[in-house]
Design an enzyme around this catalytic site. Structure first.
Site, PDB file in Angstrom:
ATOM      1  N   HIS A  31     -74.794   2.628 -18.352  1.00  0.00           N
ATOM      2  CA  HIS A  31     -75.398   1.701 -17.394  1.00  0.00           C
ATOM      3  C   HIS A  31     -76.358   2.492 -16.511  1.00  0.00           C
ATOM      4  O   HIS A  31     -76.220   3.709 -16.363  1.00  0.00           O
ATOM      5  CB  HIS A  31     -74.325   1.047 -16.543  1.00  0.00           C
ATOM      6  CG  HIS A  31     -73.438   0.124 -17.309  1.00  0.00           C
ATOM      7  ND1 HIS A  31     -72.569  -0.740 -16.688  1.00  0.00           N
ATOM      8  CD2 HIS A  31     -73.264  -0.072 -18.645  1.00  0.00           C
ATOM      9  CE1 HIS A  31     -71.918  -1.441 -17.603  1.00  0.00           C
ATOM     10  NE2 HIS A  31     -72.315  -1.044 -18.793  1.00  0.00           N
ATOM     11  N   GLU A  52     -76.669   2.845 -13.335  1.00  0.00           N
ATOM     12  CA  GLU A  52     -76.026   3.615 -12.271  1.00  0.00           C
ATOM     13  C   GLU A  52     -75.342   4.865 -12.826  1.00  0.00           C
ATOM     14  O   GLU A  52     -75.380   5.930 -12.210  1.00  0.00           O
ATOM     15  CB  GLU A  52     -74.992   2.760 -11.525  1.00  0.00           C
ATOM     16  CG  GLU A  52     -75.573   1.530 -10.860  1.00  0.00           C
ATOM     17  CD  GLU A  52     -75.545   0.296 -11.746  1.00  0.00           C
ATOM     18  OE1 GLU A  52     -75.579  -0.811 -11.175  1.00  0.00           O
ATOM     19  OE2 GLU A  52     -75.502   0.420 -12.988  1.00  0.00           O
ATOM     20  N   CYS A  82     -69.169   1.222 -12.822  1.00  0.00           N
ATOM     21  CA  CYS A  82     -70.172   1.917 -12.008  1.00  0.00           C
ATOM     22  C   CYS A  82     -69.724   2.005 -10.554  1.00  0.00           C
ATOM     23  O   CYS A  82     -69.904   3.044  -9.906  1.00  0.00           O
ATOM     24  CB  CYS A  82     -71.514   1.206 -12.122  1.00  0.00           C
ATOM     25  SG  CYS A  82     -72.229   1.296 -13.779  1.00  0.00           S
TER      26      CYS A  82
END
Length: 152
Positions: free
Chosen positions: A53, A55, A86
């Site tokens: 992801h 992040e 995250c």
């Protein structure tokens, strides 16, 4: 425009560019001491890594650049609300502040996001769709040895 708004706009621009190149609508910017340290987009589509992801990609790069896992002096700006993974990683890295542009519920309406996962994780283990069961083997857990090693 405030600096927070500018960094959020950067994260959203990364998300938009990622969509244009075939990726998911997520971007992240990590700021330290008032300057951008890392810009990243979700790379799940390119890597087949479900943890890639925006992040997480940004957090990994910031840790590499700084040579440490403590990112408590950094601020995360994300195009969407960080998913539970995250969010937890940000907490483990020591982030004290984070900002996001779009809600998980808004993402969910378009087939993205993790609003449902947030809700599922609040349920008792036996009520969650992924079965996670506790099996305690005999013997000591490795935690005491780890804690003792840290004291030396």
């Amino acid at each position: 425009m405030t600096p927070h708004e500018a960094y959020i706009r950067e994260a959203v621009a990364l998300a938009e560019a990622n969509v244009a190149s075939g990726g998911a609508p997520y971007g992240a910017v990590i700021v330290r001491d008032g300057a951008v340290l890392v810009r990243a987009a979700n790379t799940v589509h390119a890597t087949n890594d479900p943890s890639a992801h925006a992040e997480m990609v940004a957090l990994r790069e910031a840790s590499r650049l700084l040579g440490r896992r403590d990112l408590s002096d950094c601020v995360m700006y994300a195009s969407g609300r960080p998913c539970p993974m995250c969010h937890a990683a940000m907490r483990l890295a020591g982030f004290k502040q984070g900002y996001f542009a779009f809600s998980a519920e808004e993402a969910e309406r378009h087939g993205a996001g993790s609003a449902g996962i947030y809700a599922e994780l609040c349920l008792p283990l036996d009520a969650q769709p992924m079965r996670l069961s506790h099996i305690r083997p005999e013997g000591e857990a490795p935690y005491a040895a780890w804690a003792a090693r840290r004291k030396t």
